[in-house]
Design a protein around this motif. Sequence first.
Motif, mmCIF file in Angstrom:
data_model
loop_
_atom_site.group_PDB
_atom_site.id
_atom_site.type_symbol
_atom_site.label_atom_id
_atom_site.label_comp_id
_atom_site.label_asym_id
_atom_site.label_seq_id
_atom_site.Cartn_x
_atom_site.Cartn_y
_atom_site.Cartn_z
ATOM 1 N N ILE A 63 25.372 4.031 29.820
ATOM 2 C CA ILE A 63 24.202 4.831 29.433
ATOM 3 C C ILE A 63 23.218 5.009 30.591
ATOM 4 C CG2 ILE A 63 22.225 4.974 27.874
ATOM 5 C CD1 ILE A 63 23.939 3.479 25.771
ATOM 6 N N MET A 64 22.838 3.911 31.246
ATOM 7 C CA MET A 64 21.861 4.025 32.350
ATOM 8 C C MET A 64 22.351 4.943 33.471
ATOM 9 S SD MET A 64 20.107 0.286 32.750
ATOM 10 C CE MET A 64 18.723 0.789 33.756
ATOM 11 N N PRO A 65 23.588 4.743 33.979
ATOM 12 C CA PRO A 65 24.043 5.651 35.038
ATOM 13 C C PRO A 65 24.111 7.104 34.555
ATOM 14 C CG PRO A 65 25.419 3.690 34.981
ATOM 15 C CD PRO A 65 24.534 3.640 33.762
ATOM 16 N N ASP A 66 24.537 7.302 33.302
ATOM 17 C CA ASP A 66 24.643 8.658 32.774
ATOM 18 C C ASP A 66 23.278 9.343 32.769
ATOM 19 O OD1 ASP A 66 26.132 10.840 31.522
ATOM 20 O OD2 ASP A 66 24.942 10.361 29.735
ATOM 21 N N ILE A 67 22.274 8.645 32.263
ATOM 22 C CA ILE A 67 20.941 9.248 32.173
ATOM 23 C C ILE A 67 20.249 9.263 33.540
ATOM 24 C CG2 ILE A 67 18.637 9.039 31.164
ATOM 25 C CD1 ILE A 67 20.394 9.562 28.902
ATOM 26 N N LEU A 68 20.092 8.081 34.133
ATOM 27 C CA LEU A 68 19.246 7.984 35.327
ATOM 28 C C LEU A 68 19.905 8.534 36.587
ATOM 29 C CD1 LEU A 68 17.547 4.513 34.693
ATOM 30 C CD2 LEU A 68 16.586 6.795 34.336
ATOM 31 N N GLU A 69 21.226 8.363 36.707
ATOM 32 C CA GLU A 69 21.885 8.875 37.919
ATOM 33 C C GLU A 69 22.347 10.321 37.734
ATOM 34 O OE1 GLU A 69 23.519 4.913 40.184
ATOM 35 O OE2 GLU A 69 24.842 5.740 38.669
ATOM 36 N N HIS A 80 17.131 5.015 19.053
ATOM 37 C CA HIS A 80 17.654 5.530 20.325
ATOM 38 C C HIS A 80 19.171 5.415 20.374
ATOM 39 C CE1 HIS A 80 13.670 5.935 21.774
ATOM 40 N NE2 HIS A 80 13.442 4.647 21.905
ATOM 41 N N THR A 81 19.722 4.472 19.598
ATOM 42 C CA THR A 81 21.168 4.276 19.682
ATOM 43 C C THR A 81 21.923 5.446 19.059
ATOM 44 O OG1 THR A 81 21.057 2.930 17.684
ATOM 45 C CG2 THR A 81 21.075 1.760 19.783
ATOM 46 N N VAL A 82 21.219 6.278 18.270
ATOM 47 C CA VAL A 82 21.877 7.444 17.687
ATOM 48 C C VAL A 82 22.152 8.476 18.788
ATOM 49 C CG1 VAL A 82 21.698 9.263 15.947
ATOM 50 C CG2 VAL A 82 20.681 7.034 15.512
ATOM 51 N N HIS A 83 21.135 8.749 19.614
ATOM 52 C CA HIS A 83 21.296 9.700 20.718
ATOM 53 C C HIS A 83 20.839 9.050 22.020
ATOM 54 C CE1 HIS A 83 22.199 12.925 17.966
ATOM 55 N NE2 HIS A 83 21.118 12.640 17.268
ATOM 56 N N PRO A 84 21.544 7.995 22.473
ATOM 57 C CA PRO A 84 21.063 7.298 23.669
ATOM 58 C C PRO A 84 21.186 8.153 24.929
ATOM 59 C CG PRO A 84 23.223 6.475 23.062
ATOM 60 C CD PRO A 84 22.798 7.437 21.977
ATOM 61 N N GLN A 85 21.957 9.224 24.850
ATOM 62 C CA GLN A 85 22.210 10.018 26.054
ATOM 63 C C GLN A 85 21.170 11.099 26.304
ATOM 64 O OE1 GLN A 85 24.775 8.509 24.594
ATOM 65 N NE2 GLN A 85 25.662 7.589 26.413
ATOM 66 N N SER A 86 20.108 11.166 25.495
ATOM 67 C CA SER A 86 19.110 12.210 25.715
ATOM 68 C C SER A 86 18.044 11.742 26.704
ATOM 69 C CB SER A 86 18.438 12.604 24.401
ATOM 70 O OG SER A 86 17.344 13.449 24.694
ATOM 71 N N PRO A 87 18.003 12.350 27.897
ATOM 72 C CA PRO A 87 17.008 11.931 28.880
ATOM 73 C C PRO A 87 15.592 12.288 28.444
ATOM 74 C CG PRO A 87 18.257 13.806 29.714
ATOM 75 C CD PRO A 87 18.873 13.412 28.404
ATOM 76 N N ASN A 88 15.466 13.121 27.405
ATOM 77 C CA ASN A 88 14.143 13.532 26.951
ATOM 78 C C ASN A 88 13.607 12.696 25.802
ATOM 79 O OD1 ASN A 88 13.927 15.604 28.867
ATOM 80 N ND2 ASN A 88 15.270 16.878 27.626
ATOM 81 N N SER A 89 14.332 11.632 25.437
ATOM 82 C CA SER A 89 13.821 10.762 24.377
ATOM 83 C C SER A 89 12.585 10.042 24.898
ATOM 84 C CB SER A 89 14.883 9.748 23.942
ATOM 85 O OG SER A 89 15.069 8.786 24.966
ATOM 86 N N LYS A 90 11.773 9.556 23.985
ATOM 87 C CA LYS A 90 10.540 8.847 24.355
ATOM 88 C C LYS A 90 10.858 7.675 25.303
ATOM 89 C CE LYS A 90 6.854 6.140 22.269
ATOM 90 N NZ LYS A 90 6.561 5.308 21.119
#
Length: 162
Positions: free
Chosen positions: A29-35, A136-146
Amino acid sequence: DGKIYDAYVIYPKNHTSEANFVEYFVYQIMPDILEKKCGYTLCIYGRDIYPGEDATSAIETRMQKSRRLIMLLTHQLVNSKEDAYDQHIALYNALIQNDTKVILLEMETIGTYGKLQESLRFIIKQQGTIKWEEEHTVHPQSPNSKFWKQVRYHMPLAHRPS
């Protein structure tokens, strides 16, 4: 600034059932969103520190080359009797040397912070934590989540991937 990484990630490395999600979070999740989606460069132990390297000096070197330290707070990290070396170095760098900002991600409700080491309590008191909520676990891949917006707010300015 001579830094290679935007953030060094500190997480519990023992294998328990709850660690499965934490490892998934750290490696997927972290690499997918942040990287991939935000253009940051992370240093993750087990991915960016290689077998055969002297772990101690590798951790110190990677932290010195990181603009931020991201620490995942879990019951396992909090209650661990053998304090992780990278956790010690991170808190030392953040508090004593005052040269690296720590971003605390509260991955599960820690409750009272009384059991935490004093240095960690001090950082929490100063800046708080970013809480990973169940939704967040429902859509953890959304970089626009709070959650991810809060993380990005504390990160250095990213170089957007072109």
